[in-house]
Design a protein around this motif. Sequence first.
Motif, PDB file in Angstrom:
ATOM      1  N   THR A  16     -14.587 -28.734  37.646  1.00 46.89           N
ATOM      2  CA  THR A  16     -14.212 -29.831  38.985  1.00 46.89           C
ATOM      3  C   THR A  16     -13.076 -30.877  37.759  1.00 46.89           C
ATOM      4  OG1 THR A  16     -16.857 -29.921  38.921  1.00 46.89           O
ATOM      5  CG2 THR A  16     -14.998 -31.848  39.540  1.00 46.89           C
ATOM      6  N   VAL A  17     -12.004 -31.472  38.048  1.00 50.45           N
ATOM      7  CA  VAL A  17     -10.936 -31.592  38.369  1.00 50.45           C
ATOM      8  C   VAL A  17     -10.705 -32.855  39.294  1.00 50.45           C
ATOM      9  CG1 VAL A  17      -8.198 -31.403  37.685  1.00 50.45           C
ATOM     10  CG2 VAL A  17      -9.626 -28.807  38.003  1.00 50.45           C
ATOM     11  N   TYR A  18     -11.154 -33.632  37.953  1.00 51.25           N
ATOM     12  CA  TYR A  18     -10.676 -35.209  38.666  1.00 51.25           C
ATOM     13  C   TYR A  18      -8.921 -35.578  38.206  1.00 51.25           C
ATOM     14  CZ  TYR A  18     -15.324 -35.017  38.375  1.00 51.25           C
ATOM     15  OH  TYR A  18     -17.116 -35.394  38.746  1.00 51.25           O
ATOM     16  N   VAL A  19      -8.532 -35.674  39.426  1.00 52.64           N
ATOM     17  CA  VAL A  19      -6.708 -35.860  39.585  1.00 52.64           C
ATOM     18  C   VAL A  19      -6.741 -37.192  40.662  1.00 52.64           C
ATOM     19  CG1 VAL A  19      -5.728 -34.080  39.131  1.00 52.64           C
ATOM     20  CG2 VAL A  19      -6.411 -34.713  41.810  1.00 52.64           C
ATOM     21  N   GLY A  20      -5.526 -38.103  40.569  1.00 53.19           N
ATOM     22  CA  GLY A  20      -6.124 -39.195  40.875  1.00 53.19           C
ATOM     23  C   GLY A  20      -4.800 -39.384  42.161  1.00 53.19           C
ATOM     24  N   ASP A  21      -4.174 -38.198  41.701  1.00 51.64           N
ATOM     25  CA  ASP A  21      -2.659 -37.379  43.846  1.00 51.64           C
ATOM     26  C   ASP A  21      -3.699 -35.958  43.387  1.00 51.64           C
ATOM     27  OD1 ASP A  21      -1.662 -37.634  46.044  1.00 51.64           O
ATOM     28  OD2 ASP A  21       0.365 -38.045  44.532  1.00 51.64           O
ATOM     29  N   GLU A  22      -3.897 -35.595  45.157  1.00 54.36           N
ATOM     30  CA  GLU A  22      -4.141 -34.644  45.285  1.00 54.36           C
ATOM     31  C   GLU A  22      -2.016 -33.689  45.413  1.00 54.36           C
ATOM     32  OE1 GLU A  22      -6.666 -34.414  48.456  1.00 54.36           O
ATOM     33  OE2 GLU A  22      -8.544 -33.998  47.362  1.00 54.36           O
ATOM     34  N   LYS A  23      -1.272 -33.950  45.649  1.00 55.05           N
ATOM     35  CA  LYS A  23      -0.551 -33.924  45.516  1.00 55.05           C
ATOM     36  C   LYS A  23       0.485 -33.644  44.067  1.00 55.05           C
ATOM     37  CE  LYS A  23      -0.174 -35.894  50.608  1.00 55.05           C
ATOM     38  NZ  LYS A  23       1.018 -36.787  50.947  1.00 55.05           N
ATOM     39  N   ASP A  24      -0.485 -34.051  43.375  1.00 55.21           N
ATOM     40  CA  ASP A  24       0.542 -34.118  41.778  1.00 55.21           C
ATOM     41  C   ASP A  24       0.589 -33.100  41.129  1.00 55.21           C
ATOM     42  OD1 ASP A  24       1.523 -34.625  39.265  1.00 55.21           O
ATOM     43  OD2 ASP A  24       0.377 -36.111  38.689  1.00 55.21           O
ATOM     44  N   ALA A  25       1.263 -31.894  41.171  1.00 50.69           N
ATOM     45  CA  ALA A  25       1.228 -30.110  40.903  1.00 50.69           C
ATOM     46  C   ALA A  25       1.234 -30.289  39.494  1.00 50.69           C
ATOM     47  CB  ALA A  25       1.966 -29.655  41.855  1.00 50.69           C
ATOM     48  N   THR A  26       2.073 -31.495  38.446  1.00 52.04           N
ATOM     49  CA  THR A  26       1.609 -30.749  37.064  1.00 52.04           C
ATOM     50  C   THR A  26       0.319 -31.108  36.563  1.00 52.04           C
ATOM     51  OG1 THR A  26       2.579 -33.312  37.111  1.00 52.04           O
ATOM     52  CG2 THR A  26       4.377 -31.441  37.399  1.00 52.04           C
ATOM     53  N   SER A  27      -0.272 -32.421  36.844  1.00 56.02           N
ATOM     54  CA  SER A  27      -2.121 -32.647  36.383  1.00 56.02           C
ATOM     55  C   SER A  27      -2.485 -32.003  37.289  1.00 56.02           C
ATOM     56  CB  SER A  27      -1.932 -33.890  37.332  1.00 56.02           C
ATOM     57  OG  SER A  27      -0.683 -34.897  36.592  1.00 56.02           O
ATOM     58  N   ILE A  28      -2.922 -31.217  38.158  1.00 50.33           N
ATOM     59  CA  ILE A  28      -3.643 -30.393  38.536  1.00 50.33           C
ATOM     60  C   ILE A  28      -3.386 -28.707  37.520  1.00 50.33           C
ATOM     61  CG2 ILE A  28      -4.631 -28.572  40.185  1.00 50.33           C
ATOM     62  CD1 ILE A  28      -4.115 -30.489  42.211  1.00 50.33           C
ATOM     63  N   ALA A  29      -2.015 -28.220  37.752  1.00 53.45           N
ATOM     64  CA  ALA A  29      -2.137 -26.765  36.897  1.00 53.45           C
ATOM     65  C   ALA A  29      -2.202 -27.202  34.964  1.00 53.45           C
ATOM     66  CB  ALA A  29      -0.290 -27.168  36.609  1.00 53.45           C
ATOM     67  N   THR A  30      -1.794 -28.360  35.034  1.00 53.14           N
ATOM     68  CA  THR A  30      -2.586 -29.166  33.469  1.00 53.14           C
ATOM     69  C   THR A  30      -3.613 -28.838  32.996  1.00 53.14           C
ATOM     70  OG1 THR A  30       0.227 -30.112  33.106  1.00 53.14           O
ATOM     71  CG2 THR A  30      -1.441 -30.792  31.596  1.00 53.14           C
ATOM     72  N   ALA A  31      -4.705 -29.875  33.985  1.00 54.73           N
ATOM     73  CA  ALA A  31      -5.551 -29.277  33.644  1.00 54.73           C
ATOM     74  C   ALA A  31      -6.825 -28.117  34.464  1.00 54.73           C
ATOM     75  CB  ALA A  31      -6.677 -30.714  35.142  1.00 54.73           C
ATOM     76  N   LYS A  32      -5.951 -26.997  35.099  1.00 60.79           N
ATOM     77  CA  LYS A  32      -6.308 -25.414  35.185  1.00 60.79           C
ATOM     78  C   LYS A  32      -5.886 -24.675  33.525  1.00 60.79           C
ATOM     79  CE  LYS A  32      -5.892 -25.257  40.696  1.00 60.79           C
ATOM     80  NZ  LYS A  32      -5.282 -24.793  41.469  1.00 60.79           N
ATOM     81  N   LYS A  33      -4.998 -25.157  33.158  1.00 58.21           N
ATOM     82  CA  LYS A  33      -4.753 -24.849  31.656  1.00 58.21           C
ATOM     83  C   LYS A  33      -5.804 -25.088  30.714  1.00 58.21           C
ATOM     84  CE  LYS A  33       0.129 -23.691  32.065  1.00 58.21           C
ATOM     85  NZ  LYS A  33       1.632 -24.041  31.332  1.00 58.21           N
ATOM     86  N   ALA A  34      -6.122 -26.798  30.765  1.00 54.80           N
ATOM     87  CA  ALA A  34      -7.271 -27.244  29.987  1.00 54.80           C
ATOM     88  C   ALA A  34      -8.503 -25.921  29.676  1.00 54.80           C
ATOM     89  CB  ALA A  34      -7.494 -28.935  30.154  1.00 54.80           C
ATOM     90  N   ALA A  35      -8.660 -26.235  31.304  1.00 51.55           N
ATOM     91  CA  ALA A  35     -10.242 -25.558  31.909  1.00 51.55           C
ATOM     92  C   ALA A  35      -9.996 -24.082  31.912  1.00 51.55           C
ATOM     93  CB  ALA A  35     -10.321 -26.386  33.382  1.00 51.55           C
ATOM     94  N   GLN A  36      -8.972 -23.585  31.844  1.00 53.21           N
ATOM     95  CA  GLN A  36      -9.133 -22.259  30.819  1.00 53.21           C
ATOM     96  C   GLN A  36      -9.662 -22.581  29.924  1.00 53.21           C
ATOM     97  OE1 GLN A  36      -5.395 -20.722  32.720  1.00 53.21           O
ATOM     98  NE2 GLN A  36      -6.169 -20.624  34.774  1.00 53.21           N
ATOM     99  N   GLU A  37      -8.157 -22.752  29.013  1.00 50.27           N
ATOM    100  CA  GLU A  37      -8.833 -23.059  27.755  1.00 50.27           C
ATOM    101  C   GLU A  37     -10.039 -23.475  26.883  1.00 50.27           C
ATOM    102  OE1 GLU A  37      -6.044 -24.927  25.768  1.00 50.27           O
ATOM    103  OE2 GLU A  37      -4.168 -24.393  27.128  1.00 50.27           O
ATOM    104  N   LEU A  38     -11.267 -24.088  27.649  1.00 47.28           N
ATOM    105  CA  LEU A  38     -12.439 -24.240  27.454  1.00 47.28           C
ATOM    106  C   LEU A  38     -13.117 -23.235  27.659  1.00 47.28           C
ATOM    107  CD1 LEU A  38     -14.554 -27.535  25.763  1.00 47.28           C
ATOM    108  CD2 LEU A  38     -14.457 -27.308  29.007  1.00 47.28           C
TER     109      LEU A  38
END
Length: 143
Positions: free
Chosen positions: A26-48
Amino acid sequence: MLELIPEVQAAFETFVNAQRKKVVATVYVGDEKDATSIATAKKAAQELHKANKTLSSFALDFKVVLDKQIVSGFAVDISGQYINEAKGLVTTTETASGDVDYTNIPAAKVFATTWDDNVETEVLRRYFDQLAAYDAEEAKMGV
């Protein structure tokens, strides 16, 4: 019974994901249109996901949730493991220097009332006069 629907939904989703050998990040972001935060969050989730030996055999799926309290950054939750890179709204408050005296209460405004002259109002007036004298003495001498 209707208030239990979200809990039942979460339990059912967990059951179905376990059968399909899938773990949801589950990725929590402040703006669903913020692609960089979502991409960074997905990378962090993959590493975890790769670091956790019990979850590494499961396929990783993402669920993006909008959180209005997040101003920038992201937060990721994978089966109870949590990464928080989110920044919320920061407010600054000024604190008064020194001690504040909360016992200093302004005097009440006294105004005359029109009451009928009878025994009840006379007794009540005398009682209020005694209270006023007691309060005046406390104000002068302290409590």
